[in-house]
Design a protein around this motif. Structure first.
Motif, PDB file in Angstrom:
ATOM      1  N   LEU A   1       0.841  -1.363  -0.053  1.00 32.65           N
ATOM      2  CA  LEU A   1      -0.044  -0.063   0.223  1.00 32.65           C
ATOM      3  C   LEU A   1       0.791   1.370  -0.066  1.00 32.65           C
ATOM      4  CD1 LEU A   1      -2.804  -0.975   2.381  1.00 32.65           C
ATOM      5  CD2 LEU A   1      -2.586  -1.001  -0.054  1.00 32.65           C
ATOM      6  N   LEU A   2       2.272   1.268  -0.039  1.00 37.67           N
ATOM      7  CA  LEU A   2       3.123   2.228  -0.529  1.00 37.67           C
ATOM      8  C   LEU A   2       2.490   3.007  -1.664  1.00 37.67           C
ATOM      9  CD1 LEU A   2       6.362   0.972   0.886  1.00 37.67           C
ATOM     10  CD2 LEU A   2       4.836   2.109   2.094  1.00 37.67           C
ATOM     11  N   PRO A   3       2.713   4.435  -1.541  1.00 35.23           N
ATOM     12  CA  PRO A   3       2.287   5.029  -2.768  1.00 35.23           C
ATOM     13  C   PRO A   3       2.819   4.549  -4.236  1.00 35.23           C
ATOM     14  CG  PRO A   3       2.764   6.727  -1.211  1.00 35.23           C
ATOM     15  CD  PRO A   3       3.140   5.394  -0.558  1.00 35.23           C
ATOM     16  N   GLU A   4       4.145   4.126  -4.050  1.00 38.17           N
ATOM     17  CA  GLU A   4       4.667   3.814  -5.350  1.00 38.17           C
ATOM     18  C   GLU A   4       4.317   2.302  -5.762  1.00 38.17           C
ATOM     19  OE1 GLU A   4       7.721   3.181  -1.890  1.00 38.17           O
ATOM     20  OE2 GLU A   4       6.204   4.400  -2.472  1.00 38.17           O
TER      21      GLU A   4
ATOM     22  N   LEU B   1      -6.964  -2.225  -7.489  1.00 32.95           N
ATOM     23  CA  LEU B   1      -7.032  -1.816  -6.046  1.00 32.95           C
ATOM     24  C   LEU B   1      -7.299  -0.328  -5.576  1.00 32.95           C
ATOM     25  CD1 LEU B   1      -6.801  -2.475  -3.000  1.00 32.95           C
ATOM     26  CD2 LEU B   1      -4.213  -2.473  -3.359  1.00 32.95           C
ATOM     27  N   GLN B   2      -6.856   0.607  -6.668  1.00 35.67           N
ATOM     28  CA  GLN B   2      -7.093   1.939  -6.549  1.00 35.67           C
ATOM     29  C   GLN B   2      -8.666   2.165  -6.656  1.00 35.67           C
ATOM     30  OE1 GLN B   2      -4.098   3.672  -8.621  1.00 35.67           O
ATOM     31  NE2 GLN B   2      -3.083   4.739  -7.171  1.00 35.67           N
ATOM     32  N   ALA B   3      -9.185   1.566  -7.458  1.00 35.87           N
ATOM     33  CA  ALA B   3     -10.518   1.799  -7.689  1.00 35.87           C
ATOM     34  C   ALA B   3     -11.475   1.421  -6.534  1.00 35.87           C
ATOM     35  CB  ALA B   3     -11.138   1.149  -8.925  1.00 35.87           C
ATOM     36  N   LEU B   4     -11.096   0.205  -5.850  1.00 33.98           N
ATOM     37  CA  LEU B   4     -11.547  -0.168  -4.546  1.00 33.98           C
ATOM     38  C   LEU B   4     -11.322   0.953  -3.458  1.00 33.98           C
ATOM     39  CD1 LEU B   4     -13.318  -2.672  -3.748  1.00 33.98           C
ATOM     40  CD2 LEU B   4     -11.058  -3.721  -3.093  1.00 33.98           C
ATOM     41  N   GLN B   5     -10.147   1.274  -3.500  1.00 36.02           N
ATOM     42  CA  GLN B   5      -9.893   2.397  -2.260  1.00 36.02           C
ATOM     43  C   GLN B   5     -10.450   3.638  -2.409  1.00 36.02           C
ATOM     44  OE1 GLN B   5      -5.878   3.927  -3.023  1.00 36.02           O
ATOM     45  NE2 GLN B   5      -5.998   4.895  -1.075  1.00 36.02           N
ATOM     46  N   ASN B   6     -10.727   4.030  -3.445  1.00 34.07           N
ATOM     47  CA  ASN B   6     -11.406   5.369  -3.869  1.00 34.07           C
ATOM     48  C   ASN B   6     -12.862   5.263  -3.619  1.00 34.07           C
ATOM     49  OD1 ASN B   6      -8.966   6.803  -4.191  1.00 34.07           O
ATOM     50  ND2 ASN B   6      -9.052   6.261  -6.473  1.00 34.07           N
ATOM     51  N   GLY B   7     -13.511   3.815  -3.991  1.00 37.09           N
ATOM     52  CA  GLY B   7     -14.850   3.635  -3.847  1.00 37.09           C
ATOM     53  C   GLY B   7     -15.587   3.107  -2.642  1.00 37.09           C
ATOM     54  N   TRP B   8     -15.287   1.890  -2.551  1.00 41.00           N
ATOM     55  CA  TRP B   8     -15.632   1.041  -1.250  1.00 41.00           C
ATOM     56  C   TRP B   8     -15.001   1.510   0.042  1.00 41.00           C
ATOM     57  CZ3 TRP B   8     -19.524  -2.214  -0.064  1.00 41.00           C
ATOM     58  CH2 TRP B   8     -19.411  -2.854   1.248  1.00 41.00           C
ATOM     59  N   TYR B   9     -13.875   1.927  -0.080  1.00 39.37           N
ATOM     60  CA  TYR B   9     -13.021   2.308   1.096  1.00 39.37           C
ATOM     61  C   TYR B   9     -13.102   3.813   1.327  1.00 39.37           C
ATOM     62  CZ  TYR B   9     -11.992  -2.525   1.633  1.00 39.37           C
ATOM     63  OH  TYR B   9     -12.005  -4.054   1.702  1.00 39.37           O
TER      64      TYR B   9
ATOM     65  N   GLY C   1      -2.945   3.860   3.997  1.00 39.83           N
ATOM     66  CA  GLY C   1      -2.136   3.199   4.799  1.00 39.83           C
ATOM     67  C   GLY C   1      -2.915   2.339   5.742  1.00 39.83           C
ATOM     68  N   GLN C   2      -2.297   2.405   7.099  1.00 41.38           N
ATOM     69  CA  GLN C   2      -2.865   1.199   8.075  1.00 41.38           C
ATOM     70  C   GLN C   2      -4.383   1.109   8.159  1.00 41.38           C
ATOM     71  OE1 GLN C   2      -4.226   1.930  11.442  1.00 41.38           O
ATOM     72  NE2 GLN C   2      -4.511  -0.209  11.613  1.00 41.38           N
ATOM     73  N   PRO C   3      -5.212   2.138   8.158  1.00 42.59           N
ATOM     74  CA  PRO C   3      -6.654   2.104   8.347  1.00 42.59           C
ATOM     75  C   PRO C   3      -7.056   1.220   6.970  1.00 42.59           C
ATOM     76  CG  PRO C   3      -6.237   4.248   8.911  1.00 42.59           C
ATOM     77  CD  PRO C   3      -4.958   3.576   8.563  1.00 42.59           C
ATOM     78  N   LEU C   4      -6.576   1.553   5.790  1.00 42.09           N
ATOM     79  CA  LEU C   4      -7.013   0.726   4.621  1.00 42.09           C
ATOM     80  C   LEU C   4      -6.562  -0.830   4.899  1.00 42.09           C
ATOM     81  CD1 LEU C   4      -7.871   0.733   1.694  1.00 42.09           C
ATOM     82  CD2 LEU C   4      -5.964   1.246   0.790  1.00 42.09           C
TER      83      LEU C   4
END
Length: 463
Positions: A60-63, A71-79, A84-87
């Motif tokens: 989950l590091l930015p790079e 994963l980024q779509a899931l991060q911005n949508g569902w989550y 970082g740690q909360p994700l």
């Protein structure tokens, strides 16, 4: 007169040799099933031990996060944009929750279509695939999905086969499930030492690959063990074998089991947090450097598993000794009440550790005390509750009911995924006090169920 009363007495287990006590006084099949479950749990706990640390410290590091398909779509949508740690905590919670939701589907598939054997084999193959997919960063979500499906097909169907080795009045059943859980604990000890060390010291993918290899070994062992296992529940091809039907007299006990599920979910919160925020806390705050060598954080899971194994053996031996001496011992709910008292005490040790640690590193005295007390609680709760479900489950839906049992883990891990995400922003003392409260709620609920509905669970063979 019920259907059962109208039927002449028959041997409920005609296919089994009652003199088979080849495995510690139990059927040889229990030994095989325990080792197979041990392989599956090694692979699962390898994943569970490494997953949060892998995400927080690498994936989950930015790079890196952009390399994972979807994963980024899931991060911005569902989550909702978590990072970082909360994700990591939320992803872990959803993964481990779904792992314990799918056994319901696995039980239904086994009960209605494929039978337990074919369903379990399919689950083993899909799980091994999931572990090997973890070697590819881009396939991370597909690997998690494979593991969720595979565990669902496998999990309830092996526990059901353990139960089928014993008649409904065989007093060895509860001890059998404690032995079964001992095999699990051996695997949890080994997984962080082997896969955890490989992952943290050599490379994350080596740890995940090791888990896949052990899962394949478990499948091979299961195929070899067929002559010593219960007959499959799938009707022979071309026949119209009648299926068991749910009896009206079985419904009240089924309802009590359903009432136990949310209680278990709350009571399990402390134990399930060990693999989530607890590991992050340990990585940040625990004194893990000895003689200049820093041990992997994942070894805290080995510490937990070692105490769980040792104390589960001790708990099993104690009740065997107590029963022989007095001729009685607490029933399942009674043991679960005892276990909850120890769980509350263990969670209080985490509160003390957080309160006395200050800004420096936390010594291991209070964490070790937590693992000792929590492990005694574990030995009185997890194997005993599973034995209770297999004992009371109607034969018509045994696999499905064991799948329902794992709803407790689904709910508990979903809660852990949410609560674990509060670790970064919540006062640490209050964070662990919250877990003390959850364990206390479980204790009170078990007491209420014991004295209000406990009699309904007595002697299912009398149905």
């Amino acid at each position: 007169m019920t259907t059962a009363e109208a039927t002449p007495p028959v041997d409920l287990d005609p296919i089994r040799d009652k003199s088979d006590r080849a495995f510690l006084g139990h059927p040889k099949g229990l030994g095989f099933l325990s080792f197979v479950e041990g392989c599956e749990r090694f692979s699962y706990y390898s994943m569970q031990t490494l997953l949060v640390l892998y995400m927080v410290k690498y994936l989950l590091l930015p790079e890196k996060i952009g390399n994972v398909v979807g994963l980024q779509a899931l991060q911005n949508g569902w989550y909702g944009g978590m990072q970082g740690q909360p994700l990591a905590s939320a992803l872990f919670g959803d993964y481990t929750a779904l792992v314990y939701l799918t056994p319901i589907l696995g039980g239904i598939i086994a009960d209605r279509w494929l039978g337990r054997r074919a369903t379990l084999i399919a689950g083993s193959i899909v799980m091994a695939l999931g572990h090997f997919l973890m070697a590819f960063e881009g396939a991370f979500l597909f690997a998690l999905l494979s593991l969720v499906v595979g565990v669902g097909l496998f999990k309830g169907n092996i526990a059901t086969q353990v139960g089928e080795l014993y008649g409904p009045k065989d007093l060895r059943r509860a001890t059998a499930f404690q032995l079964f859980y001992i095999a699990i604990q051996v695997s949890v000890i080994a997984a962080p030492l082997v896969s955890g060390t490989l992952g943290e010291k050599l490379g994350w993918h080596y740890g995940f690959g090791c888990a896949g290899i052990v899962m394949v070994a478990g499948l091979v062992l299961y195929l070899y063990a067929r002559p010593w296992l219960p007959e499959d529940n799938r009707p022979a091809k071309g026949t119209a074998a009648p299926r068991e039907k749910l009896q009206r007299s079985e419904v009240p006990r089924l309802i009590v089991l359903l009432c136990l599920i949310p209680v278990l979910a709350v009571a399990l919160l402390v134990n399930q947090e060990i693999f989530n925020a607890y590991l992050v806390w340990a990585d940040e705050k625990f004194q893990l450097t000895f003689a200049g060598y820093t041990v992997p954080t994942s070894w805290m899971v080995t510490l937990d598993a070692t105490t769980s194994f040792t104390l589960l053996v001790a708990v099993t031996a104690f009740w065997k000794w107590y029963s022989a001496r007095t001729g009685r011992e607490p029933d399942e709910l009674g043991k679960m009440i005892i276990g909850s008292v120890f769980t509350v005490a263990g969670a209080l040790c985490l509160v003390i550790a957080a309160a006395t640690g200050g800004d420096g590193k936390i010594g291991l005295f209070w964490p070790v005390m937590f693992h000792i007390l929590n492990s005694i609680g574990f030995g009185h709760t997890l194997p005993v509750s599973l034995a209770l479900f297999t004992k009371v489950a109607p034969k018509a839906m045994a696999g499905t009911v064991v799948g329902l049992y794992y709803l407790a883990f689904f709910a508990s891990n979903k809660i852990v995924g949410t609560v674990g995400g509060w670790y970064s922003t919540m006062d640490t003392v209050q964070f662990w006090l919250l877990h003390v409260g959850a364990a206390t709620v479980g204790l009170v609920a078990f007491v209420i169920l014991k004295f209000s509905l406990g009699k309904l669970l007595a002697d299912p063979g009398a149905i």
